[in-house]
Design an enzyme around this catalytic site. Structure first.
Site, PDB file in Angstrom:
ATOM      1  N   GLY A  81       0.873  -1.240  -0.162  1.00 31.30           N
ATOM      2  CA  GLY A  81      -0.025  -0.120  -0.097  1.00 31.30           C
ATOM      3  C   GLY A  81       0.917   1.286  -0.089  1.00 31.30           C
TER       4      GLY A  81
ATOM      5  CG  LEU B  57      -1.117   1.750  -3.808  1.00 34.10           C
ATOM      6  CD1 LEU B  57      -2.373   1.302  -4.658  1.00 34.10           C
ATOM      7  CD2 LEU B  57      -0.068   0.533  -3.558  1.00 34.10           C
TER       8      LEU B  57
ATOM      9  CG  HIS C 194       3.106   0.579  -5.318  1.00 27.89           C
ATOM     10  ND1 HIS C 194       3.191   1.655  -4.536  1.00 27.89           N
ATOM     11  CD2 HIS C 194       3.559  -0.481  -4.621  1.00 27.89           C
ATOM     12  CE1 HIS C 194       3.533   1.093  -3.590  1.00 27.89           C
ATOM     13  NE2 HIS C 194       4.136   0.027  -3.467  1.00 27.89           N
TER      14      HIS C 194
END
Ligand code: AMP
Length: 282
Positions: free
Chosen positions: A31, A33, A37
């Protein structure tokens, strides 16, 4: 976009997709992000019918005294970004569901994971392999996408897949960098303004190294020294954990630079430890 927290609900949804003959691309993340990503997500979208992104800050890959508790988290923002990318499925498991009371089975790669990150973060890759194998078993992806940013991790996962006959194709994706060359990382938010400026030294050291190699430098130990000396000029780079010119497949230091090597670097600034790597061209 569907967001699943429960493993069983995700599993039955995936089973339905599989029955329909849909291919599944999987992007595991912790996460917070960023474009790095999202580049994996875009690659997965191009190559699969369905994309699953997981967001899970995996406690077993953090050592004692590392940043598990303060690791940056912003689920709402992450979900908005994934929605914009047209992701179909997001998996956000709870720690207690992934590691219930009494959990006692771990997966360990014992060669590629020993050096570099493995030495400075004991147990890190054991945590990574365990969670990735668990996620593969839940998501059942045809392809899974990993960034070259964590080059050793990519290699260790590829080895685990080979050694354990896992039926998934591992796809490595190039490092996404900020304009000044700093590799994107969720941990970059830890950096103060001054640290952020000096963090670009890592990329600059790669450019220096690449130039020296193009000029004919072939001795890896000499090149490592030149990189270390360059990094040492930056006072906020407090510690250099390693600078190593390694073979891309074995991750062992090479004796001569021939054109199939990576520079691996890990440094510590006051607020963050950063890793990066560079594929040398001759
Ligand atoms: P993380 O959330 O840090 O565990 O990263 C999840 C995935 O994104 C891993 O496969 C990373 O290698 C990849 N990744 C992280 N940063 C970058 C980057 N700057 N460029 C490409 N891939 C990245």
């Amino acid at each position: 976009m569907r967001v699943f927290q429960k493993t069983s609900e995700l599993a039955s949804y995936i089973n339905k997709l599989k029955r329909e003959g849909k291919s599944v691309g999987f992007v595991p993340t912790m996460g917070y992000l960023h474009e790095g990503h999202l580049s994996l997500v875009r690659c997965a979208k191009r190559e699969n019918d369905t994309v699953v992104v997981s967001i899970f800050v995996n406690p077993t890959q953090f050592g004692k005294g590392e940043d598990f508790d303060r690791y940056p988290r912003d689920l709402d923002r992450d979900l908005k970004l994934l929605q914009k990318e047209g992701v179909e499925i997001v998996f956000v498991p709870q720690v207690g569901d992934m590691y219930p009371e009494g959990f006692s089975t771990f997966v360990e790669e014992t060669k590629l994971s020993r050096k570099w990150e493995g030495e400075f973060r004991p147990g890190h890759f054991k945590g990574v392999c365990t969670v990735v194998l668990k996620l593969f078993n839940i998501v059942k992806p045809d392809r899974a996408y990993f960034g070259e940013k964590d080059f050793q991790q990519l290699k260790v996962i590829q080895k685990m897949v080979k050694d354990l006959n896992l039926d998934v194709e591992i796809v490595g994706c190039p490092i996404v960098r900020e304009e000044d060359g700093l590799a994107m990382s969720s941990r970059n938010v830890y950096l103060s303004k001054e640290e952020r400026e000096q963090a670009t030294a890592i990329y600059q050291s790669f450019q220096l190294a690449q130039k020296l190699v193009k000029e004919g430098l072939k001795n890896p130990r000499e090149l490592e020294k030149r990189i270390v000396n360059f990094l040492k000029k930056f006072p906020l780079i407090k510690e250099i954990d390693y600078v190593a010119i390694v073979d891309e497949d074995t991750l062992e230091p090479v004796k001569e630079i021939k054109g199939k090597e990576r520079i691996l670097v890990a440094v510590r600034l006051p607020s963050a430890r950063l890793i990066d790597n560079w594929k040398l061209e001759i």
